[in-house]
Write an enzyme that holds these catalytic residues in place. Sequence first.
Site, PDB file in Angstrom:
ATOM      1  N   ALA B  79       0.876  -1.174   0.000  1.00 20.72           N
ATOM      2  CA  ALA B  79       0.000   0.000   0.000  1.00 20.72           C
ATOM      3  C   ALA B  79       0.910   1.218   0.000  1.00 20.72           C
ATOM      4  CB  ALA B  79      -0.918  -0.006   1.214  1.00 20.72           C
ATOM      5  N   GLY B  81       0.447   3.817  -1.826  1.00 23.21           N
ATOM      6  CA  GLY B  81      -0.373   5.018  -1.853  1.00 23.21           C
ATOM      7  C   GLY B  81       0.016   5.966  -2.976  1.00 23.21           C
ATOM      8  N   ASN B 136      -4.297   3.532 -14.921  1.00 22.72           N
ATOM      9  CA  ASN B 136      -4.550   2.714 -13.736  1.00 22.72           C
ATOM     10  C   ASN B 136      -5.939   3.085 -13.231  1.00 22.72           C
ATOM     11  OD1 ASN B 136      -4.658   1.446 -11.295  1.00 22.72           O
ATOM     12  ND2 ASN B 136      -2.964   2.578 -10.367  1.00 22.72           N
ATOM     13  N   CYS B 139      -6.237   0.793  -9.076  1.00 27.53           N
ATOM     14  CA  CYS B 139      -5.411   0.762  -7.875  1.00 27.53           C
ATOM     15  C   CYS B 139      -6.281   0.556  -6.647  1.00 27.53           C
ATOM     16  CB  CYS B 139      -4.619   2.043  -7.727  1.00 27.53           C
ATOM     17  SG  CYS B 139      -3.601   1.951  -6.264  1.00 27.53           S
ATOM     18  N   LYS B 174      -5.620  -0.470 -17.799  1.00 25.47           N
ATOM     19  CA  LYS B 174      -5.164  -1.568 -16.931  1.00 25.47           C
ATOM     20  C   LYS B 174      -6.303  -2.044 -16.036  1.00 25.47           C
ATOM     21  CE  LYS B 174      -1.459  -2.632 -13.679  1.00 25.47           C
ATOM     22  NZ  LYS B 174      -0.148  -2.178 -13.211  1.00 25.47           N
ATOM     23  N   THR B 202      -3.080  -5.447  -8.747  1.00 25.77           N
ATOM     24  CA  THR B 202      -2.984  -6.288  -7.550  1.00 25.77           C
ATOM     25  C   THR B 202      -4.359  -6.657  -6.998  1.00 25.77           C
ATOM     26  OG1 THR B 202      -2.763  -4.293  -6.231  1.00 25.77           O
ATOM     27  CG2 THR B 202      -0.735  -5.392  -6.874  1.00 25.77           C
ATOM     28  N   GLY B 226       3.043 -10.729  -7.082  1.00 33.59           N
ATOM     29  CA  GLY B 226       4.046 -11.794  -7.024  1.00 33.59           C
ATOM     30  C   GLY B 226       3.516 -13.120  -7.541  1.00 33.59           C
ATOM     31  N   GLY B 252       1.324 -10.113 -13.802  1.00 28.62           N
ATOM     32  CA  GLY B 252       0.945 -10.795 -12.567  1.00 28.62           C
ATOM     33  C   GLY B 252       1.845 -11.971 -12.262  1.00 28.62           C
ATOM     34  N   GLY B 253       2.827 -11.746 -11.399  1.00 28.36           N
ATOM     35  CA  GLY B 253       3.661 -12.843 -10.931  1.00 28.36           C
ATOM     36  C   GLY B 253       4.654 -13.380 -11.937  1.00 28.36           C
TER      37      GLY B 253
END
Lengths: 266, 319
Positions: B79, B81, B136, B139, B174, B202, B226, B252-253
Amino acid sequence: MKDLVGTVEFNRQLAPRYFHIRLRLPEAVGVLSGQFAMLRPQGLVEPILRRALAIHRADADAVEFIYLVLGRGLEALTRVREGENVDVLLPLGNTYPTDAVTLEGRRALLVAGGVGSPALFMLAGDLVAKGADVRVYFGGRTKFDLPALDEFEALGCPVTVTTDDGSAGERGFVTAPLERDLVADAGPNGSVIYTCGPWPMMARVGAIAAERGARCFVSLEASMACGFGICVACVVEVCEGSFAPPFKYQKVCTEGPVFPAEAIVW
Amino acid sequence: MVSATESSRDPRLAVEVAGIRFHNPILTASGCCGYGLEFEPLFDLSRIGGICTKGLSAKPLQGNPPPRIQETPAGMLNAIGLQNIGARAFMEQKLPRLRDYDVRVLTNVFGYTVDDYVEAIHMLNDGDGIDGYELNISCPNVKEGGLIIGNDPRAAAEVTEAVKRVAKRPVIVKLSPNISDVAGMARALESAGADALSLINTLVGVSIDIHTRRPRIANVTGGLSGPAIRPVAVRMVWQAAGAVKIPLVGIGGIATAEDAVEFLIAGATAVQIGTASFYDPLATVKAVDGLSAYLDKTGVASVSELTGSIDLSPPPRGH
Ligand SMILES: Cc1cc2nc3c(=O)[nH]c(=O)nc-3n(C[C@H](O)[C@H](O)[C@H](O)COP(=O)(O)OP(=O)(O)OC[C@H]3O[C@@H](n4cnc5c(N)ncnc54)[C@H](O)[C@@H]3O)c2cc1C
Ligand SMILES: Cc1cc2nc3c(=O)[nH]c(=O)nc-3n(C[C@H](O)[C@H](O)[C@H](O)COP(=O)(O)O)c2cc1C
Ligand code: FES
């Protein structure tokens, strides 16, 4: 900054939960006192993130770290044996300003708390080698929380030890002898304090320095994901005016880990 | 530093997304590469296909109080921010140096209102060396913005349309993973004019210290990233690929070339590497080399042949 593969020369236990590791590097790396590295056993799947450790000692092609195991990342590091590999990103972060000691002849007071000591060891060695007036104050919870005390003592400068339980040195906090000495004799040209340890200890040391008009530099810790400025996780709140606007949060990994104590919102 | 020359590049890796030519499909993910320049000491930025900056807003933003991250099984919560220097400072301080490299630059943009996005895009339109925008809308950290826009196809389409009206460059939107109807969202954004979609951002999570009973990050909720989220991301790319014609950027990961290939097969044209760069700072360049090795080994002619090549026939017996 380089991402290298270090080969373990030794990885031995110093005390319950404290370890000392030495890595041979494939190439020479210049390291300044106060800098740190991000480490992870090579090929480790879990946990994913590297751990930040202060560079305790650096030769041309080898580095040493002293670490206290808190969780699964450093626990995994304890299992790496001689000859095995560790991914190591280094050197990271800034260094301690020392002109006030080396050029202006102030006394250097190094205040270490527990596993904060590796962040001060190279500084102590550098300053002693330059003939500076260096005094070390080393506090731990117990006699087992004074990692590499013998290495500080071997430098030849005075080392005052305290433990919370009295199992080694004076009983009590390390700030007590620091304050006592500063009142008795701050050195002919005054003192500069360098400190690394638990947050409340550094806050108290910073306050003592402010009261006595001594300059004070703190080496901070923070939760880090990357160690080189790309995640913006490792921030510390700084006082208005201490850094160029607009930010009240500064990255410990790139703007630090060493900060003037008065810049920090304690 | 000497830039990678055209001749040292593997032409089999070139891809095009939203009209932007990338010399390979490996990009950095927003918030996981600073402003790109942080990698300068580690590798030649011209070796990767693109850089997607930290989320930028018209004005600088302070971000959240620490602690901002917590490691979790095969991943981490963050986070941050959206702490950022602002679009103006980015263009003045960072962009000129990025132009020294032959790497495509996407600026990631976020806002709390439609006007915020439009204002930031207006500023960035003047930036010389920006190849495209990534919006984005997802978020999860900022209470007034991300969650609401990114989870509501109508609000997301409204932002996209407004940005498309002013943007002088291609717009990649996104997606948030915190939605149930991926296909519906993807179609809404395509109809709103998005030139491409990138996914995923995320997943919202919480981690609690059982001794203090306190959340481990100051903002309470954080975004999970991750390897832990990779299957979720692959699934969403696959679902979006079945719903829209515009190109997809998988996120993603992803940590290796093999991970990237999985996303391409699911339907992505390019990918972004995020969290892996934290623990493997050379992950992006290793993935570029790994893709060439994968093509050598498999005999596939180019990475673009992989895109959407998923084979849905039942697995052979015995598996
Ligand atoms: C610049 C810098 C230099 C450092 N130098 C050293 C060093 O020389 N030697 C050393 O032993 N450590 C040092 N640290 C701290 C070290 O990085 C952490 O203690 C380490 O990441 C913990 O990893 P772990 O896998 O043992 O525990 P984790 O699994 O990461 O954490 C276990 C538990 O400990 C808590 N925890 C994690 N980090 C800290 C912390 N810093 N303080 C208090 N609690 C924490 C976590 O919240 C968690 O509850 C340094 C940190 C920084 C930022
Ligand atoms: C520390 C951190 C900061 C991030 N900041 C942003 C951001 O500013 N804008 C954005 O669109 N995504 C941001 N993301 C999301 C990533 O770009 C990416 O979508 C997500 O982390 C999944 O990819 P990964 O698993 O490879 O990290 C951030 C992720 C992390 C871990
Ligand atoms: S640890 Fe990632 S920015 Fe400092």
